[in-house]
Design a protein around this motif. Sequence first.
Motif, PDB file in Angstrom:
ATOM      1  N   MET A   1     -21.856  34.673   2.232  1.00 41.58           N
ATOM      2  CA  MET A   1     -20.615  35.336   2.608  1.00 41.58           C
ATOM      3  C   MET A   1     -19.476  34.329   2.780  1.00 41.58           C
ATOM      4  N   VAL A   2     -19.788  33.197   3.421  1.00 34.82           N
ATOM      5  CA  VAL A   2     -18.767  32.171   3.646  1.00 34.82           C
ATOM      6  C   VAL A   2     -18.308  31.581   2.313  1.00 34.82           C
ATOM      7  N   LEU A   3     -19.264  31.281   1.437  1.00 37.96           N
ATOM      8  CA  LEU A   3     -18.908  30.754   0.121  1.00 37.96           C
ATOM      9  C   LEU A   3     -18.061  31.763  -0.641  1.00 37.96           C
ATOM     10  N   THR A   4     -18.423  33.039  -0.580  1.00 36.81           N
ATOM     11  CA  THR A   4     -17.674  34.074  -1.288  1.00 36.81           C
ATOM     12  C   THR A   4     -16.242  34.161  -0.784  1.00 36.81           C
ATOM     13  N   LEU A   5     -16.064  34.136   0.535  1.00 39.37           N
ATOM     14  CA  LEU A   5     -14.721  34.264   1.093  1.00 39.37           C
ATOM     15  C   LEU A   5     -13.879  33.010   0.872  1.00 39.37           C
ATOM     16  N   CYS A   6     -14.507  31.832   0.965  1.00 40.66           N
ATOM     17  CA  CYS A   6     -13.772  30.598   0.659  1.00 40.66           C
ATOM     18  C   CYS A   6     -13.357  30.581  -0.806  1.00 40.66           C
ATOM     19  N   TRP A   7     -14.282  30.994  -1.671  1.00 41.60           N
ATOM     20  CA  TRP A   7     -13.981  31.081  -3.099  1.00 41.60           C
ATOM     21  C   TRP A   7     -12.863  32.088  -3.352  1.00 41.60           C
ATOM     22  N   LEU A   8     -12.898  33.231  -2.663  1.00 39.32           N
ATOM     23  CA  LEU A   8     -11.873  34.255  -2.850  1.00 39.32           C
ATOM     24  C   LEU A   8     -10.509  33.769  -2.370  1.00 39.32           C
ATOM     25  N   SER A   9     -10.492  33.053  -1.252  1.00 41.35           N
ATOM     26  CA  SER A   9      -9.213  32.541  -0.743  1.00 41.35           C
ATOM     27  C   SER A   9      -8.628  31.514  -1.704  1.00 41.35           C
ATOM     28  N   PHE A  10      -9.474  30.637  -2.226  1.00 43.59           N
ATOM     29  CA  PHE A  10      -9.010  29.626  -3.184  1.00 43.59           C
ATOM     30  C   PHE A  10      -8.571  30.286  -4.488  1.00 43.59           C
ATOM     31  N   THR A  11      -9.249  31.370  -4.868  1.00 39.17           N
ATOM     32  CA  THR A  11      -8.852  32.116  -6.058  1.00 39.17           C
ATOM     33  C   THR A  11      -7.455  32.692  -5.893  1.00 39.17           C
ATOM     34  N   MET A  12      -7.174  33.266  -4.713  1.00 42.35           N
ATOM     35  CA  MET A  12      -5.866  33.898  -4.513  1.00 42.35           C
ATOM     36  C   MET A  12      -4.741  32.874  -4.486  1.00 42.35           C
TER      37      MET A  12
ATOM     38  N   ASP B   1      -5.513  25.333   1.970  1.00 42.60           N
ATOM     39  CA  ASP B   1      -6.808  26.012   1.907  1.00 42.60           C
ATOM     40  C   ASP B   1      -7.893  25.169   1.255  1.00 42.60           C
ATOM     41  N   TYR B   2      -7.523  24.129   0.484  1.00 43.53           N
ATOM     42  CA  TYR B   2      -8.552  23.292  -0.147  1.00 43.53           C
ATOM     43  C   TYR B   2      -9.363  22.539   0.898  1.00 43.53           C
ATOM     44  N   SER B   3      -8.704  21.744   1.730  1.00 41.73           N
ATOM     45  CA  SER B   3      -9.410  20.966   2.741  1.00 41.73           C
ATOM     46  C   SER B   3     -10.137  21.875   3.733  1.00 41.73           C
ATOM     47  N   ALA B   4      -9.473  22.977   4.112  1.00 44.02           N
ATOM     48  CA  ALA B   4     -10.103  23.903   5.056  1.00 44.02           C
ATOM     49  C   ALA B   4     -11.357  24.527   4.457  1.00 44.02           C
ATOM     50  N   GLY B   5     -11.281  24.884   3.157  1.00 45.89           N
ATOM     51  CA  GLY B   5     -12.451  25.456   2.502  1.00 45.89           C
ATOM     52  C   GLY B   5     -13.588  24.462   2.386  1.00 45.89           C
ATOM     53  N   VAL B   6     -13.266  23.222   2.022  1.00 46.32           N
ATOM     54  CA  VAL B   6     -14.300  22.187   1.913  1.00 46.32           C
ATOM     55  C   VAL B   6     -14.961  21.948   3.269  1.00 46.32           C
ATOM     56  N   LYS B   7     -14.154  21.862   4.322  1.00 48.57           N
ATOM     57  CA  LYS B   7     -14.694  21.620   5.661  1.00 48.57           C
ATOM     58  C   LYS B   7     -15.587  22.776   6.114  1.00 48.57           C
ATOM     59  N   LEU B   8     -15.146  24.006   5.852  1.00 45.18           N
ATOM     60  CA  LEU B   8     -15.934  25.166   6.260  1.00 45.18           C
ATOM     61  C   LEU B   8     -17.247  25.243   5.488  1.00 45.18           C
ATOM     62  N   LEU B   9     -17.196  24.994   4.195  1.00 42.03           N
ATOM     63  CA  LEU B   9     -18.423  25.021   3.391  1.00 42.03           C
ATOM     64  C   LEU B   9     -19.389  23.924   3.818  1.00 42.03           C
ATOM     65  N   ALA B  10     -18.844  22.762   4.159  1.00 41.39           N
ATOM     66  CA  ALA B  10     -19.706  21.667   4.610  1.00 41.39           C
ATOM     67  C   ALA B  10     -20.389  21.986   5.929  1.00 41.39           C
ATOM     68  N   SER B  11     -19.832  22.927   6.689  1.00 46.28           N
ATOM     69  CA  SER B  11     -20.466  23.309   7.951  1.00 46.28           C
ATOM     70  C   SER B  11     -21.578  24.348   7.761  1.00 46.28           C
ATOM     71  N   TRP B  12     -21.665  24.912   6.553  1.00 46.66           N
ATOM     72  CA  TRP B  12     -22.690  25.924   6.278  1.00 46.66           C
ATOM     73  C   TRP B  12     -23.753  25.473   5.279  1.00 46.66           C
ATOM     74  N   PHE B  13     -23.469  24.429   4.485  1.00 49.18           N
ATOM     75  CA  PHE B  13     -24.410  23.979   3.458  1.00 49.18           C
ATOM     76  C   PHE B  13     -24.768  22.520   3.663  1.00 49.18           C
ATOM     77  N   ARG B  14     -26.043  22.179   3.424  1.00 52.60           N
ATOM     78  CA  ARG B  14     -26.505  20.799   3.540  1.00 52.60           C
ATOM     79  C   ARG B  14     -25.886  19.939   2.437  1.00 52.60           C
ATOM     80  N   PRO B  15     -25.802  18.625   2.638  1.00 50.13           N
ATOM     81  CA  PRO B  15     -25.211  17.746   1.615  1.00 50.13           C
ATOM     82  C   PRO B  15     -25.871  17.872   0.247  1.00 50.13           C
ATOM     83  N   ASP B  16     -27.195  18.093   0.210  1.00 48.77           N
ATOM     84  CA  ASP B  16     -27.869  18.176  -1.079  1.00 48.77           C
ATOM     85  C   ASP B  16     -27.593  19.484  -1.810  1.00 48.77           C
ATOM     86  N   GLN B  17     -26.892  20.424  -1.161  1.00 49.90           N
ATOM     87  CA  GLN B  17     -26.536  21.689  -1.799  1.00 49.90           C
ATOM     88  C   GLN B  17     -25.085  21.724  -2.279  1.00 49.90           C
ATOM     89  N   LEU B  18     -24.311  20.716  -1.915  1.00 48.05           N
ATOM     90  CA  LEU B  18     -22.868  20.804  -2.096  1.00 48.05           C
ATOM     91  C   LEU B  18     -22.402  20.638  -3.541  1.00 48.05           C
TER      92      LEU B  18
END
Length: 392
Positions: free
Chosen positions: A1-12, A106-123
């Motif tokens: 869900m977080v990836l989808t919303l970050c992706w959607l925000s960056f898309t817009m 939104d770029y830095s904010a999205g990267v920071k938020l995604l890094a809080s939900w996914f492990r480094p090996d998934q990024l």
Amino acid sequence: MVLTLCWLSFTMTSVDRSTWGPASVFVGKALAVPLASLGAFATAYYIGYVLSNALGGFASDRFGSRYTLTISLVGAGAFMMVFGATTSAAIGIAVQAVVGLFAGADYSAGVKLLASWFRPDQLGLVMGVFTAATSLGTVIANAVVPSLIEKSGWHTSYHLFGLISIVVGVVLFLVVRPGPVTGEHASPARRGSTLAALVRNRDLVLLALAGFGGFWGTYGFITWSNTLMIKGHGVSPKTAGAIVAVFAATAVIGKPLVGLIADRFGGARKVPSIVILALFVVTLIVFGSLGNVTGFFVVAPVLGLAAYCYLPLIVAMTPQLVESRLVGTAAGACNAFWQLGSVLVPLAVGAVFQATNSFLAAFLTLSAGPLIGLLLMLPIKERATRTPVETS
């Protein structure tokens, strides 16, 4: 869900940025702006966008990614709607700068938020999906805006996309929360040494310069290709939009795929980046040498792959070149510098086309960016992929 919303925000925010390409000719006519001066609107946007990228990481650390993303989307959407109502070129240029100032956070904010939900090996794959938003934004803008302009004028696209951006920002604020994966935060006492450490990092500086060259070609094409095809070869606005949509569509799949392949084959990113940038140079020159719609449609998908697919690779290289405590700051600083290519290229291409009235000369100007970028990539010493660590 977080990836989808970050992706959607960056898309817009990418849709908001890419709307200018298919709309620029009509905005220029409505506001009595000469062709060579249309680049001023895009340059104003990217000035705000670069400043916002530079400050976005700090805002995300200070106020949180959720707040930063919401402010970014709501602010960009609101001023998109303001731009859609403007009747003055001077005010329009100023409003574009404000749109960029909000959108870039939104770029830095999205990267920071995604890094809080996914492990480094998934990024690797995650960032491939996230950065695919920029390509999709270009597809949407070029597929939708020409039809909207044909039916109801250029104002409608800015009002529509602005409203959608605001809605996405509100939804994101209500739904998203920071994740369980946390990283090291530098103390205030160490911030002064952080900038010095980044500037002294030879490989990081080269990567920033190389990315500048890549962005010069990518966003120069997005900003000017519609106008160049319309004015240089008499292509209809709707057809030009379709060509640029095809250009960007291939990268929607290509970016995640390139990120996944690089992760699966040892995480090597330097050599693939150089190969892709070389292909970018060649395809820009080929595209600039064409003179018919069929040729544009044939080359556009290959050009799109080359113009976008180096991005997840250089984004993934950044953590390899710095200490763990500097990854966030390095990512924000590099992206801000990369965006400078987007700031300068609209004016440069506009001046060249105005002086020469040559479609090919404009595309040779675009190709100079990725050519310099691949040359600067050559001396970079790529580190081994970092082994993931457990975080608390």
